[in-house]
Design an enzyme around this catalytic site. Sequence first.
Site, PDB file in Angstrom:
ATOM      1  N   VAL A  86       0.834  -1.209   0.000  1.00  0.00           N
ATOM      2  CA  VAL A  86       0.000   0.000   0.000  1.00  0.00           C
ATOM      3  C   VAL A  86       0.872   1.264   0.000  1.00  0.00           C
ATOM      4  O   VAL A  86       0.561   2.245  -0.677  1.00  0.00           O
ATOM      5  CB  VAL A  86      -0.976  -0.014   1.201  1.00  0.00           C
ATOM      6  CG1 VAL A  86      -1.900   1.196   1.154  1.00  0.00           C
ATOM      7  CG2 VAL A  86      -1.805  -1.293   1.204  1.00  0.00           C
ATOM      8  N   CYS A  87       1.979   1.217   0.749  1.00  0.00           N
ATOM      9  CA  CYS A  87       2.870   2.388   0.815  1.00  0.00           C
ATOM     10  C   CYS A  87       3.423   2.731  -0.568  1.00  0.00           C
ATOM     11  O   CYS A  87       3.556   3.902  -0.927  1.00  0.00           O
ATOM     12  CB  CYS A  87       4.028   2.115   1.768  1.00  0.00           C
ATOM     13  SG  CYS A  87       3.483   1.722   3.422  1.00  0.00           S
ATOM     14  N   SER A  88       3.755   1.693  -1.319  1.00  0.00           N
ATOM     15  CA  SER A  88       4.335   1.902  -2.651  1.00  0.00           C
ATOM     16  C   SER A  88       3.306   2.471  -3.603  1.00  0.00           C
ATOM     17  O   SER A  88       3.637   2.926  -4.693  1.00  0.00           O
ATOM     18  CB  SER A  88       4.878   0.569  -3.190  1.00  0.00           C
ATOM     19  OG  SER A  88       5.824   0.041  -2.282  1.00  0.00           O
TER      20      SER A  88
END
Lengths: 206, 201
Positions: free
Chosen positions: B92-94
Amino acid sequence: MRGVGIVKGETAMKRILVACLALVALLAVVPSLQAAAPPGPGQQMPDFELPLPKDGADRNYLGLTGRLFSFGGGSFRVAETKAQAVIFQVFSMYCPHCQKDAPNMNTLYNLIEGSQRARGKVKIIGVGAGNNPYEVGVFKKKYQVPFPLFPDGDFIIHKKLGDVRTPYFIVIRIMPDGSHRVVYSKLGSFGDPARFLDDVLTMTGI
Amino acid sequence: MFTTFRLVPYLLLAGLVALAPAPVAALSDAYKDNLYETGILKPVDSVLKVKVGDRAPDFRLKAVSGEQVSLGDYRGKKHVVLSFIPAAWTPVCSDQWPGYNIVKELFDEHDAVLLGISVDSLATLFSWTNQMGRLWFPVLSDFFPHGAVAAAFGILRTDGTAERALIVIDKQGIIRYIDVHDVNKRPPLDALARELEKLPK
């Protein structure tokens, strides 16, 4: 003693019944949790609908002008697009490769619209995986995308397409009888737009 | 026989856990097979130490670009949006900062700057953010003392990662908005855009 045996037997039967019901419930849940595979060449698109575009130009481009809007806005299937082939792009405004690819997509659109062989026969549709309408709007505005883009904020279509990475391209051939089949299904940029359009025309026999 | 049936609920539970869906993200092919699947995490795993209306704790952190960035540097000049992400090289961060990378105008329009913050090391952040293209906003490492800035805001999780949090701080250094988001999901961009609209011109 005999009475106790009957009670024990009933309890065992109840447990078997509960276990069977639980297993049935699990089996019902499993398919919804497992990701589908992306449709490959020769296969059909999974069953899903897209909302009728609010924008008249988009509806016109897709040949959906005769469609009636319902209270919910109405919907259509990709294979109902008025075209002989649809290039279906799964993208995300959060995907660096999709951002980099956006000018290429616009070039492809312009090549199609400038080609007597392809114009009106080959259409492009983009679906923003995990992107809500605002986010799709940001991408469309940022890159001046001339073809219709649709949100898939809850990943419903993305899941049906096998949780593909982005960008992912699927080309479908739509036959005169309304049936369709996938002729191309690949992850990643298609490279040179002119060559890709040639390939699409060859694969679809247009 | 009964022992076997007693195991059924546990077997079912194990089956469901094994089949639990991954965090929802459409992974960009930019990261190839290099992302670490975290599975579903506890949505929020920390206790906020600040609230809207508080003065934001000041900090100074090193950016991937090499510069030192202090929150105080923006006092009286720019509104500041802090985007904390839990960890580099995770799904999700990416799938979050690359989106912010195409909306610089949104921040400029509201006289705001964006600071990306992670508890990862500078080296890790360098290689990870390189996959996103050239980011226009500073990416800061809150690595050592580990997660000190995240801890000051009360968003350091018990496993040493940070929450997925957006914090909007006005030009006076006052916190105007806090979204400690479900760590498994990306915050929608329009929610942040609405908060930027509310900032004094």
